[in-house]
Design a protein around this motif. Structure first.
Motif, PDB file in Angstrom:
ATOM      1  N   ALA A 141       0.839  -1.195   0.000  1.00 28.00           N
ATOM      2  CA  ALA A 141       0.000   0.000   0.000  1.00 28.00           C
ATOM      3  C   ALA A 141       0.877   1.250   0.000  1.00 28.00           C
ATOM      4  O   ALA A 141       2.070   1.197   0.337  1.00 28.00           O
ATOM      5  N   ARG A 142       0.260   2.363  -0.364  1.00 29.89           N
ATOM      6  CA  ARG A 142       0.926   3.667  -0.315  1.00 29.89           C
ATOM      7  C   ARG A 142       1.023   4.137   1.133  1.00 29.89           C
ATOM      8  O   ARG A 142       0.493   3.524   2.050  1.00 29.89           O
ATOM      9  N   ARG A 143       1.647   5.271   1.313  1.00 26.22           N
ATOM     10  CA  ARG A 143       1.795   5.850   2.644  1.00 26.22           C
ATOM     11  C   ARG A 143       0.438   6.190   3.268  1.00 26.22           C
ATOM     12  O   ARG A 143       0.233   6.067   4.463  1.00 26.22           O
ATOM     13  N   ASP A 144      -0.524   6.591   2.422  1.00 26.72           N
ATOM     14  CA  ASP A 144      -1.856   6.937   2.940  1.00 26.72           C
ATOM     15  C   ASP A 144      -2.735   5.714   3.185  1.00 26.72           C
ATOM     16  O   ASP A 144      -3.865   5.842   3.626  1.00 26.72           O
ATOM     17  N   GLY A 145      -2.252   4.518   2.851  1.00 29.82           N
ATOM     18  CA  GLY A 145      -2.990   3.290   3.103  1.00 29.82           C
ATOM     19  C   GLY A 145      -3.750   2.748   1.911  1.00 29.82           C
ATOM     20  O   GLY A 145      -4.341   1.681   1.994  1.00 29.82           O
ATOM     21  N   SER A 146      -3.767   3.464   0.799  1.00 30.25           N
ATOM     22  CA  SER A 146      -4.487   2.968  -0.382  1.00 30.25           C
ATOM     23  C   SER A 146      -3.723   1.803  -1.003  1.00 30.25           C
ATOM     24  O   SER A 146      -2.502   1.831  -1.126  1.00 30.25           O
ATOM     25  N   HIS A 147      -4.457   0.786  -1.392  1.00 32.51           N
ATOM     26  CA  HIS A 147      -3.901  -0.469  -1.892  1.00 32.51           C
ATOM     27  C   HIS A 147      -3.225  -0.278  -3.250  1.00 32.51           C
ATOM     28  O   HIS A 147      -3.753   0.399  -4.123  1.00 32.51           O
ATOM     29  N   LEU A 148      -2.052  -0.897  -3.425  1.00 30.28           N
ATOM     30  CA  LEU A 148      -1.339  -0.853  -4.703  1.00 30.28           C
ATOM     31  C   LEU A 148      -1.354  -2.195  -5.410  1.00 30.28           C
ATOM     32  O   LEU A 148      -1.851  -2.313  -6.521  1.00 30.28           O
ATOM     33  N   THR A 149      -0.796  -3.220  -4.780  1.00 25.38           N
ATOM     34  CA  THR A 149      -0.646  -4.504  -5.457  1.00 25.38           C
ATOM     35  C   THR A 149      -0.526  -5.635  -4.441  1.00 25.38           C
ATOM     36  O   THR A 149      -0.211  -5.399  -3.285  1.00 25.38           O
ATOM     37  N   ASP A 150      -0.773  -6.848  -4.904  1.00 24.28           N
ATOM     38  CA  ASP A 150      -0.572  -8.061  -4.113  1.00 24.28           C
ATOM     39  C   ASP A 150       0.459  -8.929  -4.810  1.00 24.28           C
ATOM     40  O   ASP A 150       0.464  -9.036  -6.035  1.00 24.28           O
ATOM     41  N   ARG A 151       1.307  -9.544  -4.056  1.00 26.11           N
ATOM     42  CA  ARG A 151       2.285 -10.486  -4.588  1.00 26.11           C
ATOM     43  C   ARG A 151       2.248 -11.738  -3.731  1.00 26.11           C
ATOM     44  O   ARG A 151       2.129 -11.670  -2.502  1.00 26.11           O
ATOM     45  N   SER A 152       2.348 -12.908  -4.374  1.00 27.43           N
ATOM     46  CA  SER A 152       2.333 -14.168  -3.629  1.00 27.43           C
ATOM     47  C   SER A 152       3.585 -14.963  -3.941  1.00 27.43           C
ATOM     48  O   SER A 152       4.222 -14.774  -4.972  1.00 27.43           O
ATOM     49  N   VAL A 156       9.642 -11.513  -2.868  1.00 24.65           N
ATOM     50  CA  VAL A 156       8.228 -11.737  -3.133  1.00 24.65           C
ATOM     51  C   VAL A 156       7.887 -11.373  -4.570  1.00 24.65           C
ATOM     52  O   VAL A 156       7.050 -12.008  -5.191  1.00 24.65           O
ATOM     53  N   GLY A 157       8.520 -10.361  -5.123  1.00 21.21           N
ATOM     54  CA  GLY A 157       8.260  -9.976  -6.507  1.00 21.21           C
ATOM     55  C   GLY A 157       8.489  -8.497  -6.716  1.00 21.21           C
ATOM     56  O   GLY A 157       8.908  -7.772  -5.827  1.00 21.21           O
ATOM     57  N   PHE A 158       8.189  -8.059  -7.935  1.00 23.61           N
ATOM     58  CA  PHE A 158       8.334  -6.654  -8.277  1.00 23.61           C
ATOM     59  C   PHE A 158       7.193  -5.853  -7.668  1.00 23.61           C
ATOM     60  O   PHE A 158       6.052  -6.300  -7.654  1.00 23.61           O
ATOM     61  N   ALA A 197       5.109   2.049  -3.207  1.00 20.14           N
ATOM     62  CA  ALA A 197       4.769   1.182  -2.071  1.00 20.14           C
ATOM     63  C   ALA A 197       5.547   1.623  -0.839  1.00 20.14           C
ATOM     64  O   ALA A 197       6.753   1.843  -0.890  1.00 20.14           O
ATOM     65  N   ASP A 198       4.817   1.762   0.275  1.00 23.28           N
ATOM     66  CA  ASP A 198       5.441   2.196   1.512  1.00 23.28           C
ATOM     67  C   ASP A 198       5.151   1.230   2.659  1.00 23.28           C
ATOM     68  O   ASP A 198       5.890   1.186   3.627  1.00 23.28           O
TER      69      ASP A 198
END
Length: 190
Positions: A139-150, A170-172, A177-178
């Motif tokens: 997630a970003r610094r403000d908490g908004s979701h960016l991406t998931d990696r598995s 984990v991945g790129f 992302a913060d």
């Protein structure tokens, strides 16, 4: 006055005109060949680009996710949980409620483009587990979701023990992302 400069130019630089003409001819031929190779590379690159399929991100249709969502099973009348897995798969899966990630940190690696996660997994089961699958949400610094990696880890965690996995790639990840939060998704009995 022009006559004097012509006589000086003719007398002193008599052979340089021919050399200059040859140099200009050689330079123009090599420049022409370079230009032809550049044109050929552009044509080949455009041909390959036209053959590639369209990406999902540029279409006007809604994108369907390739990741299946797992809903928790509803309890049955007997009080036991009903599992959607078949009997052949049931003994191989592990109880996730007794597996916990006790601590986790992350940092950037690979010139800032990869996520390296360090976490400690605690196994309170009476059996060892392997093939651990983790999913990390960034997630970003403000908490908004960016991406998931598995990532699936082929290591084994012994029964009633804990194991630290250091700097697992984990991945790129997105450059913005913060924050990261990882969770255990699946595991198998060893």
């Amino acid at each position: 006055m022009n006559a004097r400069f012509d006589r000086i130019g003719i007398g002193r630089f008599a052979g340089s005109g021919e050399r200059l003409a040859r140099a200009v001819t050689i330079a123009s031929v090599s420049f022409g060949r370079s230009l032809l190779w550049l044109l050929a590379a552009i044509i080949v690159g455009c041909g390959i680009w036209m053959l590639l399929p369209l990406s999902k991100g540029h279409s006007t249709e809604p994108v369907k996710s390739d990741v299946a969502t797992v809903e928790p099973p509803a309890p049955s009348d007997t009080g036991m949980a009903v599992s959607p897995v078949t009997q052949a798969q049931a003994p191989a899966s592990a109880e996730l409620d007794r597996l916990k990630i006790s601590s986790q940190t992350w940092r950037r690696g690979g010139l800032g483009s990869k996520a390296l996660v360090t976490f400690t997994l605690r196994n309170d089961n009476d059996y060892a587990v392997k093939d651990l699958e983790i999913v990390c949400a960034f997630a970003r610094r403000d908490g908004s979701h960016l991406t998931d990696r598995s990532r699936v880890l082929a290591d084994t965690v012994n029964m009633k023990s804990r194991k630290t996995f250091a700097r697992v790639a984990v991945g790129f990840i997105n450059v913005n992302a913060d924050q990261a939060k990882c969770a255990l998704v699946a595991a198998r009995r060893a």
